[in-house]
Structures are given as structure tokens and as C-alpha cells.
Design an enzyme around this catalytic site. Structure first.
Site, PDB file in Angstrom:
ATOM      1  N   ASP A  45       0.863  -1.167   0.000  1.00  0.00           N
ATOM      2  CA  ASP A  45       0.000   0.000   0.000  1.00  0.00           C
ATOM      3  C   ASP A  45       0.912   1.234   0.000  1.00  0.00           C
ATOM      4  OD1 ASP A  45      -2.430   1.478   0.198  1.00  0.00           O
ATOM      5  OD2 ASP A  45      -2.038   1.738   2.346  1.00  0.00           O
ATOM      6  N   ASP A  53       0.101   5.052   1.106  1.00  0.00           N
ATOM      7  CA  ASP A  53       0.028   5.977   2.240  1.00  0.00           C
ATOM      8  C   ASP A  53       0.111   5.233   3.566  1.00  0.00           C
ATOM      9  OD1 ASP A  53      -0.392   8.193   0.482  1.00  0.00           O
ATOM     10  OD2 ASP A  53      -2.458   7.511   0.246  1.00  0.00           O
TER      11      ASP A  53
END
Length: 436
Positions: free
Chosen positions: A251, A253
Site C-alpha cells: 500500500d 500511504d
């Protein structure tokens, strides 16, 4: 099918090796690099070889002869004085087929050349460049391409330090149409990368073929030693696309960069301390590093696609300065909910790519021939964990972002660790890929 190899290089930075031999004849393993290239080309169906030679060309011709013992037919075209990579092609024009593969003789490669050839044949470009990420993008020519592969710009080195660009480097491999010769005046010293490819890009006639396979310019003693070590360890062969490779899906952020609510500007993109070094360890261990990220800021009208591209360019630039790279990035720009000021209506629907759905993972597996056995996902939310489980890979949660606070007992990660650095330690230890 014809392969044309630019084999006239002097290798001035490799004087210890090239005083009595041309640079493409430097040995890697038990044979010259040029022999590795010819055998690779033959393996992928190229049986007509044209060697463009200059410096110490007699050493090359005495080794390869007509090519019979290598299972190919070899022709030679010598130039004196050298005319650059483009000038050499123009000089050899009478020997070129309508379409040909070009290899730079001073680059060690192991890649699926037949797949590249087919990719080029499906388009209308006059040339298709292989591009790849590397660990020194600041001293490489960088290529930017649209989503369909059309090259929009080439950024030669040196560049100003405030430019944020994708880490996509010209690999020194291309498929070219004979029609390109009309752009090369006879007798001129011209370079493909400097003079011809940028002109093709301006006219929309250049494509990029993105690869995560092995390409190493061995122009310095350090890089030559690296290429030799990688070959002896089998790393070069393992990176060929024909072999499924495990991946670590990340992922964005809260995993790679500091978590910012609705990040929408390049200035907000800052790496988490230790993230680049952790990704570099995955690169060195041979994992594909794939970013999969929901970006509803686009659907909500808070960030344009061009703005998102600049954000990701900054991320790749910051990683590259730490000698790390990502092999591919997939983002979902959609959002199912309406009611945001400035929202983009055509992106407001229930898509198949927004995590916890698996569309981005599925596309990456198809694009990169990923082996799910031995693959991992590192994320900071329930969406990441559920998507990983649906795909069938191990999910690891990190506390640097949302810390999986939205997970319940049924969908908690297999492991919850402090940050990407700790996650990578576990991944490498469990796979036996810890580097010395």
C-alpha cells in the site's frame, strides 16, 4: 528475425579489461558478453545476426566467424571512423531487414525478447524502447510514457535536482522499423538515444515496453563486478519473465510515505524514514515490488490524474535517490459515494479495482507473471488485509499508517509490526533471502 548488435564500443572506463579487446567481448561467466547476447537472441527465435563493429573488430570476427557453431548466421558491418549508434545503423542500411531488434553490446541482459517483439508488432510505432527501473536513475536517461505505452518525453542526463520523474530508464534494447533510416543523414555522427528517439517521441512514434528483467550496463569496474556476481548466483536468469517471481505488494500511504489525509499535492509526499532502504532490500533479494493504492482523491475532484502522476513521480525520485525502486504501480481512481464538491461523475461507480476488491492485484499477476506462492502484502488498513487474503497471499500490517485500527478479529493481519522495515526483515528471514 534479425538482431543488430552495436559492438563497436571502446570501454574507456574499463581499461584493465579493454586494452586488448573490444568492450562487448568482456567475459561474464565463461563467455564474452556478446556471446551471451547472441545465444539469448537465438533462444527467442532470432537467427540472423548483424554485428556493427569498429574498435578491434578482428577480435570479434575471429571468435564468431560466420556464426555456424552458435546456430545463427552472422554478418559484419565495420565503420571507420565510428558514427555513433544511429550513424552505425545508417551505415549498415543495405543489410537491415524491414524490422530488427537492436542490442547494445556493452549491456548484460536476460529478458524475453520474443515477447518484446510481439508487443512492438501490435503497435504502430517506428521504434519500441525497453524501459526498466534501476538503482541509479539520477545518472540515466529517463523515459516518461502514457498509459498506452506511447512515450511522451525523454529526459537526458544531467538534470536539475528539483525534477520529479518516473524511474524508467532506457535499457539499451529496442525494436526498430527500417523506415527510421530516413531520419538519419548519411555520414553523420548521431546517437539513437540523444538524436533519434527524442524526435520520434515528439511525433508520437515511440513506444515504451516496461520490463522488470535483468539489464546491467557494465561500463564501470563496479558494475561489471555486480553483473558477474549476479550471473554466477543465477539472479539474472531468475529475473527473466518466463520464470514466475514472488512479489511484495505495498500500500502507499502510511506504508511508503507519511500518511496525509487526502494527499493531493507533490509537496505532501514524504517518505517514511527507512522505507526506501527496506524497498532496496526487497529489490536486491529479487522480489518484484508492486504498489497497489486506492486514490479516491481523483474521483472526488481533489487531484487530477496529472497531479497524481507528479505525486508518484516524486515518490519514485525520492526512492531512486536511495537506490530503491518499485517495479510497477497500480492505482484505483474511483469512489462509489457521491456528494463531493467538484467530483468527477464518470469515476463515481462501484469498480472492481478498489481494495478490498482484488482487481489491481489480479492485473499485476497477469502483467508480471507473479508467483503468489511466497508473495506478501504490506498494508495499514482492513482493505489491504482483506484484499491480500482474497488473493491468497500473506498480509502484514504496519503501525506507521492507520495501524489496521479498522480491522476486527476476523480480518486482522497475520502480523502487525511497527513499520515496513520490520515487515521486510520478517519477509526476508522467512524466505531465506536475507542478504549478507
Amino acid at each position: 528475425m534479425q538482431v543488430v548488435i552495436l559492438a563497436g564500443g571502446r570501454g574507456t572506463r574499463l581499461r584493465e579489461h579493454t586494452q586488448t579487446m573490444p568492450k562487448p567481448m568482456v567475459a561474464i561467466g565463461d563467455r564474452p558478453n556478446l556471446e551471451h547476447q547472441i545465444l539469448l537472441a537465438r533462444r527467442h527465435g532470432f537467427t540472423s545476426v548483424l554485428l556493427l563493429v569498429s574498435h578491434l573488430s578482428d577480435r570479434i570476427e575471429s571468435h564468431f566467424g560466420c556464426g555456424q557453431r552458435f546456430g545463427v548466421e552472422i554478418a559484419y558491418c565495420a565503420e571507420d571512423p565510428p558514427l555513433g549508434t544511429a550513424g552505425a545503423l545508417r551505415h549498415a542500411g543495405a543489410l537491415l531487414q524491414d524490422r530488427f531488434l537492436v542490442l547494445y553490446g556493452d549491456i548484460f541482459i536476460d529478458c524475453d525478447l520474443a515477447r518484446l517483439w510481439a508487443y512492438h508488432a501490435d503497435g504502430r510505432a517506428l521504434a519500441t524502447l525497453v524501459v526498466h527501473p534501476n538503482d541509479h536513475p539520477d545518472d540515466s536517461d529517463l523515459v516518461e510514457a502514457d498509459s498506452d505505452g506511447t512515450v511522451s518525453a525523454i529526459y537526458p542526463k544531467p538534470r536539475s535536482g528539483d525534477q520529479y520523474l518516473p524511474n524508467r530508464v532506457n535499457a539499451g534494447v529496442a525494436v526498430i522499423e527500417r523506415d527510421i533510416l530516413a531520419m538519419i543523414p548519411s555520414g553523420r555522427d548521431l546517437d539513437l538515444a540523444r538524436d533519434i528517439f527524442p524526435a520520434l517521441a515528439r511525433n508520437g512514434r515511440l513506444r515504451a515496453y516496461q520490463s522488470a528483467e535483468y539489464f546491467k550496463d557494465f561500463g564501470t569496474p563496479e558494475r561489471l563486478a555486480h553483473a558477474r556476481s549476479d550471473f554466477e548466483s543465477g539472479k539474472t536468469a531468475r529475473q527473466n519473465r518466463s520464470y514466475p517471481r514472488p512479489a511484495v505488494f505495498l500500500d502507499r500511504d502510511g506504508v511508503i510515505n507519511e500518511e496525509v489525509s487526502h494527499l493531493s499535492k507533490p509537496a505532501q509526499m514524504e517518505l517514511i524514514p527507512g522505507a526506501a532502504e527496506s524497498i532496496q532490500r526487497l529489490n536486491e533479494a529479487g522480489y518484484l515490488v508492486i504498489v497497489v493504492t486506492n486514490q479516491p482523491v481523483v474521483a472526488r475532484g481533489e487531484c487530477s490524474l496529472d497531479g497524481l502522476r507528479l505525486i508518484h513521480n516524486k515518490m519514485e525520485t525520492l526512492l531512486g535517490r536511495k537506490h530503491a525502486w518499485i517495479d510497477a504501480l497500480y492505482f484505483c481512481p474511483h469512489h462509489p459515494d457521491e456528494g463531493f464538491a467538484g467530483e468527477v461523475s464518470e469515476l463515481k461507480f462501484d469498480c472492481t479495482c478498489r481494495k478490498p476488491k482484488t482487481g489491481m492485484f489480479d492485473q499485476a499477476v497477469q502483467d508480471w507473471n507473479i508467483s503468489l506462492a511466497g508473495s506478501y502484502c504490506v498494508g495499514d488498513s482492513r482493505r489491504d488485509i482483506v484484499a491480500a487474503r482474497r488473493v491468497g497471499i500473506v498480509p502484514i500490517g504496519v503501525r506507521t499508517g492507520s495501524a489496521c485500527r479498522d480491522c476486527d478479529a476476523l480480518d486482522s493481519p497475520d502480523l502487525l509490526v511497527e513499520d515496513l522495515e520490520e515487515a521486510v526483515e520478517i519477509i526476508l528471514a522467512s524466505s531465506g533471502r536475507v542478504l549478507s
